[in-house]
Write an enzyme that holds these catalytic residues in place. Sequence first.
Site, mmCIF file in Angstrom:
data_model
loop_
_atom_site.group_PDB
_atom_site.id
_atom_site.type_symbol
_atom_site.label_atom_id
_atom_site.label_comp_id
_atom_site.label_asym_id
_atom_site.label_seq_id
_atom_site.Cartn_x
_atom_site.Cartn_y
_atom_site.Cartn_z
ATOM 1 N N CYS A 1 -46.117 20.878 -29.985
ATOM 2 C CA CYS A 1 -46.016 22.303 -30.307
ATOM 3 C C CYS A 1 -45.617 22.507 -31.757
ATOM 4 C CB CYS A 1 -45.044 23.006 -29.353
ATOM 5 S SG CYS A 1 -44.946 24.779 -29.637
ATOM 6 N N SER A 2 -44.304 22.579 -32.022
ATOM 7 C CA SER A 2 -43.875 23.052 -33.346
ATOM 8 C C SER A 2 -42.482 22.563 -33.747
ATOM 9 C CB SER A 2 -43.872 24.585 -33.348
ATOM 10 O OG SER A 2 -43.084 25.067 -32.276
ATOM 11 N N CYS A 3 -41.979 21.485 -33.127
ATOM 12 C CA CYS A 3 -40.617 21.032 -33.405
ATOM 13 C C CYS A 3 -40.455 20.690 -34.888
ATOM 14 C CB CYS A 3 -40.281 19.826 -32.545
ATOM 15 S SG CYS A 3 -40.144 20.278 -30.801
ATOM 16 N N CYS A 23 -45.347 17.510 -34.907
ATOM 17 C CA CYS A 23 -45.037 17.718 -33.496
ATOM 18 C C CYS A 23 -46.360 18.007 -32.803
ATOM 19 C CB CYS A 23 -44.073 18.894 -33.307
ATOM 20 S SG CYS A 23 -43.776 19.264 -31.555
#
Lengths: 213, 220
Positions: B122-124, B119
């Site tokens: 961000c951090s998906c 991702c």
Amino acid sequence: MGGMHGMGPIEPEQGEAVFHHAWESRVFGLRRAMGAWRKWNIDVSRHEVELVPAADYLRMSYYERQFAAFLVLLQKRGFITADEISTGAPASGSSAAVPALTRDGAAQMVVKGVPTSRDVPVPAKFQFGQEVRAINVNPVGHTREPRYVRGKLGTIDRDHGVFVFPDTNAHFLGERPQHVYSVRFAARELWGHAAAPRDAVYVDLWDDHLEPA
Amino acid sequence: MTPDPIQSEETEPHHDHDHDHQAIPSDPTLRVKALESLLVAKGLVDRAALDELIDTYEHKVGPRNGARVVARAWADADYKRRLLANADAAISELGYGGMQGEHMVVVENTPTIHNIVVCTLCSCYPWPLLGLPPVWYKSAPYRSRAVIDPRGVLREFGTDVGDDIEVRVWDSTAELRYLVLPERPAHTQTLTEAELAALVTRDSMVGVAKASGKAGTSPS
């Protein structure tokens, strides 16, 4: 930041704990619990993290960023004031009139999630196999179109159906539901001839990010 | 990312400011505790809900869930077909789903294709199947490099992918959450589904590694 150089080595940690400090777990839980008030949506909260100034963003840990953005969001949406943060005490008469998310409510939230697909009849602008170009835009606000695909040619690999459009939803400008596609970009289209000839990057993009090639 | 004056005030509370910010402890432990107490005192947060959320992701949900899905797909060709065609339905057959896994896609590694998930925004990450992401997955080095130099990233993880193999990077820029179905290791025909699940590491389901030939090498 996809495609940027100079961010240093990747450092996997063996036997990594889910949270490295107890406060990280509290930040994680508090953000979800407060999200249940629906005074913001997931795109708004993601955008708030992006608003952390770039130098701070890179210096901070993940949960430091989340906490900083959360404090701002709580104030912007009127949950708490700067004075309350300073004193640690609630302003008189400021308590919530409606009960907060309960344990059962939290368990339900975990199991059900918060789907962002929308069951509305929006026609797809693009078809499987179609050549498309990711539009070249550079908005100041939130967008899900990464910089590294802007202006690049790709192919529709699959149509995932109709979803909320974060680029507007992040700014409280409506959900504007539309189709999301996995778009296949050849690595060489994105990065030039140093890239491996057969490799590809698949990026999820909305109708509004694309134009016919 | 645009500088935000309100943000700067909150994250750097010591500069040219009227209020006495000595009351705000700089230690994150104390700052977070103070905020939690404030939100609880205002009736905005119920600590029981908070504890439930934390306990779920700290202790209950993790890569073992994803490993069960992968092992089922290895053991049952019909399940694998359903999983690749409609991941949400197939995953819910095993009782998984929910927050940050509402819309799942499973991509299959083959002798000619290797998939890797990132991702860049961000951090998906597919929480119901893998739990919360590790720090490296959320870090700038991984997010920046996975799309431009996936083969270099794979080498750093000790994963060799030949020039004849197509590397596909999946950037989770929407609400779709991706899980890699790794290749089933050789010489595992006699194993039970539970034994197969023990071969499936978290990293193999993100696509930075292959499923290991032996059990017990997986991080939790």
